[in-house]
Every structure is written in C-alpha cells, then in structure tokens.
Design an enzyme around this catalytic site. Structure first.
Site, PDB file in Angstrom:
ATOM      1  N   LYS A 133      37.859  19.548 -89.167  1.00 29.44           N
ATOM      2  CA  LYS A 133      37.246  17.926 -89.275  1.00 29.44           C
ATOM      3  C   LYS A 133      38.288  17.221 -88.728  1.00 29.44           C
ATOM      4  O   LYS A 133      39.396  17.503 -88.588  1.00 29.44           O
ATOM      5  CB  LYS A 133      37.494  17.991 -91.001  1.00 29.44           C
ATOM      6  CG  LYS A 133      37.013  16.529 -91.499  1.00 29.44           C
ATOM      7  CD  LYS A 133      36.957  16.762 -93.117  1.00 29.44           C
ATOM      8  CE  LYS A 133      36.837  15.404 -93.681  1.00 29.44           C
ATOM      9  NZ  LYS A 133      36.742  15.530 -95.162  1.00 29.44           N
ATOM     10  N   SER A 214      32.981  13.767 -97.891  1.00 24.73           N
ATOM     11  CA  SER A 214      33.006  13.421 -96.551  1.00 24.73           C
ATOM     12  C   SER A 214      32.990  14.516 -95.310  1.00 24.73           C
ATOM     13  O   SER A 214      33.021  14.101 -94.055  1.00 24.73           O
ATOM     14  CB  SER A 214      34.552  12.795 -96.494  1.00 24.73           C
ATOM     15  OG  SER A 214      35.552  13.600 -96.866  1.00 24.73           O
ATOM     16  N   SER A 238      34.182  16.803-101.502  1.00 24.61           N
ATOM     17  CA  SER A 238      34.163  16.415 -99.973  1.00 24.61           C
ATOM     18  C   SER A 238      33.853  17.767 -99.389  1.00 24.61           C
ATOM     19  O   SER A 238      33.680  17.818 -98.135  1.00 24.61           O
ATOM     20  CB  SER A 238      35.062  15.734 -99.263  1.00 24.61           C
ATOM     21  OG  SER A 238      34.928  14.361 -99.819  1.00 24.61           O
TER      22      SER A 238
END
Length: 549
Positions: A133, A214, A238
C-alpha cells in the site's frame, strides 16, 4: 476508516440498505467529471476471462511449484503480473488499483533467480511478487504518499520494518497500491478508493461500485490477479472491509504483532498492517513473513508469548470441531440477502462441529464510537507530525498538508474536503484530559466487552458479517453504509480480526468475520481455514460495468 463512514452516513444507510444490493448505481458515476478522474465503466472484454491469464488464481504454493519445476522464474512471474497490470490498471476497465510499479522489480527477481539456481531459498516467499500500500515506506525509486499530492515526489530514506522483513524473506516488491487518501481520514464525505494521486479505484465485480477502503488498491489487485498477495493497513476496517468487498481473505492482526515503523500513521492505538490474499493459507504465509518485534515500535498490547515461526501449522480442516463460537445476534436480522448468507455460513460452522452461542457485542461497543473518533483525531495529528518532521517531504507537518490542499484545491479537493484534517489540527496534544478520557473509554471498554464475552461464554472467537455488499461510487454524496459492519470492536480493542469469503449478493462479495483474543491469530486462521475449505465461497470477478439483477 470504517467508523468515519458509519458516524456520518448511518441515517441514509438505514433508509436504503435493504434496496442497495438489488439496484444498479445511479448516473453520478457514469458522468466523466474529468479525464483523469472518472475512469471507464466499459466492459473489460477479454480481460474478464480470468482463465486466459497464465497465473489465474495462482496461490503462493502454485507459484513456488512452477519455479521449482522451472516452468516459471521470479522474473517471468513479475513480467506476467506487470503485463496484466498494464492491461487492466490504466487500460480496459481502468481499475486504478496500482499507483506505481517498481522499476527495480525485474532486477530484484533476477537476483533471486540466481540464488535459487545456487540452491539458496529464503522461504515460501522467495521470488514471489508482492504489492504494498502507498502509505508504507520503501527505500527505492518508488514514492510513499498516502495517496496525497501533498507528498508527491516523496521517497523514503529507509524501508519500513515490514518491508525489510519482506525483502529478507525473498519477496519481490512489484509496486504500490492506491488507497483512500490519508487512509480515508480526510473528510466526512470521502469516497473510498479515491486519492488525489491515484484517482478512483474501481471494484472489479461491478466497476461502478466502491472498492471500500482504505486498502482499496490492495484488495482490487489481489482479487483481479494483479498479484497473488498484497499488504494493506487498517485503523478500523481498512483491511477487512476491502477484502470482504473483493472476495478475499484479509487479516487485521493484533496491534503490535506487526511493526508500524515506516508506515504513515493514523493511530498508535489502532494502526496495523495486514495480509490480503485469495486463500487463508496465503494470508498465513504472508503473516509469518511480516510478524516480529520491532524495538522502534513500542506496541500498547505486549505479547505474552513467542511469535509462531509458521502460521500454516495451525491450518487444519477439522479446526472447528469442538469450538464454541459467539455469533453477533444483530447480524442475524440484517439486510435479508446478506443475513441469508450469514445463516448459511453458520450452518456450515455447525456442520463442522462448532457450537454456536448468540452474543450482543454491538450493543456494548457501538456507544464507544465518539470516543474512538476523538482518539484518532488526537493520534493522527501527533503521528503525522512526527512522521513528516523527519521524512524529508515538501510538507513538514499537518498544518502544511492542509495549506497545500487549500492552495491546490482543484486537484486535491474536487469532490470532498478536508474537515477531518482540520479537526485533527485543532487538537491540543496527547497530554490532554479529553484525549486520555477518550482512550480509556474506547480502548479499555472495548477490550472489557470482548474479554467478558470470550471468558463468560468460553468462546474461541466471535463471528459476524464483515460488512454489506459494495455501495455505489458517489462523488456527490460520498460513501454510505449497506447496512452492517463488524470492524470496530476489534479495531478499538486492538484485537485480531479475520475475514473470509462468505458468498455474494447479485455478484457483490460479502465476507464472514472471525474476531479473537489478542495474539490468537493462529487460532483465527485455523477457524477461517476450516470454514473456507468446507464452504469454498471465493468468487472470481468478471469486471462487469454494473450489477446485473
């Protein structure tokens, strides 16, 4: 950050939740706001035929077997994944799951292939391409931006601790994934999967639906075979929510099992990285490579015992036999189509030998939401300021980020603002009485609620619906709930949370959650594996333009 969504959109969600899975998205997402933002909702054509891809649904073990036989190499795996990223990320369905591929990936792969030829194998991840990420530092040519243009061009001085462990394990960093900007902690009206750097990620099951967030890009990437495994991060939902929406296995570990050093933070109390994969076994393999103590990260949940060297040893098909599982009572009466999947899953758990006990965890933890949000506001300012002070980026603190966004509003805030950043900037430090009271309420009371249920009912885990099916991407109104979520109790407590595919509603995936006591990842993986092997509910995405009723 799931709690942010539910605090601000609960009323509208309650009115529409029962209808959402059965309807196509409205025209909001079909209108091209700008060429750089809207993406395409056209059919992906041949790209939807997953069986045509040479590495379709390949597990880590599959990839290792091919490399051992010489039919693939680390380089050839990277080349195949990079070509697929090229064809699906900015072309075809324009998934926008990846913000950047690693220009060093093939060179790293070549080195690992040479090691293999010399008889040196570092472990099960040797030569395996992994995506991380874009809030995780990597000391290479790739940027670390948390999706924000305020951090564009920022290259970390050193690897995050977990990236060091990945490299040592022989993984190839293939690239970085898109995310909800600032890990979805920017606006009360944000759109999951959108960042000013990466623009809008698309759900590969229905392109006009949300990826959730997220860890949006990580979820989409694994679901569509842009990689076999990826890393997300979670504060509240997330990892598990985008995993649920992409028919994946996602694990939010106990806070402290994985280092947070070198990860752009929200909360020192709740943040953790976690594996995202298509199978429980692959998640266990990745967890084993990432776990380990970091002296630079004084976790608030000390580990009472040694960290397992290999989490795959817990994976047994009969692991549910004789176990007592708490089932979240409220989820039995959720949106009908989702509740029906949950009841089917419970029947599988019973058939495999588990005893089911109804519990009411939500009633004890839902009232803690305001305190949790206060904790995050305070800790976000403190953590981001500390990160930026030494990062060498063009912004040096949260106030600089807010000013940058204001100065570049057309690019950074075309759809929603930065109210959460502004509210965080107003906080008065971790010595505040308000902050200390919020921590006491959010963390202590959530742990007490979970611990009491585990103890009083002799439970191995508590089971619930991870979240409802993906909602429509809506740049006018922002995210909204589809009726159910289970991320907050474990998030506030810092306890482990595993989601496993449970099926789909009109092609939109839904996951089942297993929440356990601190540092019981092995037990959760065992329970999830037994359920996965008995149910086989993973759904392969077809990249359809919208939901087909």
């Amino acid at each position: 950050m799931d709690r942010r969504l539910f605090l601000n959109h609960g009323t509208r969600a309650a009115l529409t939740a029962a209808l959402l899975p059965a309807v196509a998205c409205q025209s909001t997402t079909d209108k091209k706001v700008s060429n750089d933002t809207s993406g395409s909702t056209a059919s992906a054509g041949n790209a939807t035929d997953g069986d045509s891809f040479a590495l379709h649904e390949a597990t880590v073990a599959d990839l290792q077997d091919r490399m051992a036989k010489g039919t693939e190499t680390a380089r050839s795996l990277c080349e195949k994944y990079l070509e697929r990223i090229k064809s699906l990320n900015e072309e075809g369905p324009m998934l926008r799951a990846i913000v950047e591929t690693n220009p060093d990936a093939l060179a790293i792969a070549d080195k690992l292939d040479q090691e293999r030829k010399a008889g040196k194998l570092r472990g099960p991840l040797h030569g395996i391409p992994v995506l991380i990420k874009d809030n995780i530092d990597s000391s290479d040519q790739m940027q670390t931006t948390a999706g924000s243009l305020a951090l564009a061009g920022h290259k970390a001085k050193q690897d995050a601790f977990i990236v060091q462990k990945l490299r040592a394990a022989g993984a190839v960093l293939l690239g970085k994934t898109n995310l909800s900007e600032w890990a979805n902690f920017r606006s009360t009206r944000s759109v999951s999967g959108w960042s000013s750097r990466g623009r809008q990620s698309r759900n590969s099951y229905a392109l006009d639906r949300s990826t959730s967030g997220s860890s949006s890009g990580s979820g989409v990437a694994v679901a569509t075979n842009l990689c076999a495994i990826a890393i997300g991060t979670e504060t509240d939902g997330s990892v598990v929510s985008p995993s649920s929406c992409s028919s994946l296995v996602g694990l939010k570990p106990t806070v402290g099992l994985l280092s947070r050093s070198g990860i752009i933070p929200i909360s020192s109390t709740q943040d953790t990285a976690g594996p995202m994969a298509r199978t429980v076994r692959d998640a266990a393999i990745l967890l084993g490579a990432l776990a380990g103590p970091d002296p630079a990260d004084p976790a608030k949940l000390p580990n009472p015992g040694p960290i397992p060297a290999d989490y795959t040893t817990f994976l047994k098909t009969d692991a549910l036999a004789g176990q007592r599982l708490g089932v979240e009572k409220a989820h039995l009466n959720g949106p009908p189509a989702v509740a029906a999947l949950f009841k089917e899953a419970i029947a599988v758990l019973k058939a495999k030998g588990a005893t089911i006990v109804e519990v009411d965890l939500g009633k004890k933890t839902n009232p803690l939401g305001d305190a949790e949000f206060d904790v995050l506001l305070y800790e976000f300012k403190d953590g981001v300021n500390k990160y930026l002070a030494t990062a060498g980026a063009k912004v040096r603190n949260l106030a600089d980020v807010i000013a940058f966004n204001n100065a570049h509003a057309a690019e950074t805030m075309p759809f929603f603002g930065q109210e959460i950043l502004i509210d965080a900037e107003k906080t008065d430090g971790l010595g505040s009485a308000k902050y200390k009271a919020a921590v006491q309420k959010s963390v202590s009371e959530s742990r007490k609620a979970l611990d009491e249920l585990f103890r009083d009912n002799q439970l191995a885990a508590i089971v619930g619906i991870t979240n409802g099916p993906a909602w429509c991407i809506d740049w006018v109104n922002g995210d909204y709930s589809t009726g159910v979520s289970f991320s907050s109790p474990a998030a506030m407590a810092g306890y482990p949370h595993l989601t496993v595919p449970m099926g789909a509603v009109l092609g939109l995936p839904v996951g089942i959650s297993f929440v356990g006591p601190a540092y019981q990842e092995g037990q959760l993986l065992a329970l999830g594996y037994a359920y996965e092997q008995a149910s086989k509910k993973r759904v392969v995405p077809k990249m359809l333009p919208t939901v087909v009723a």
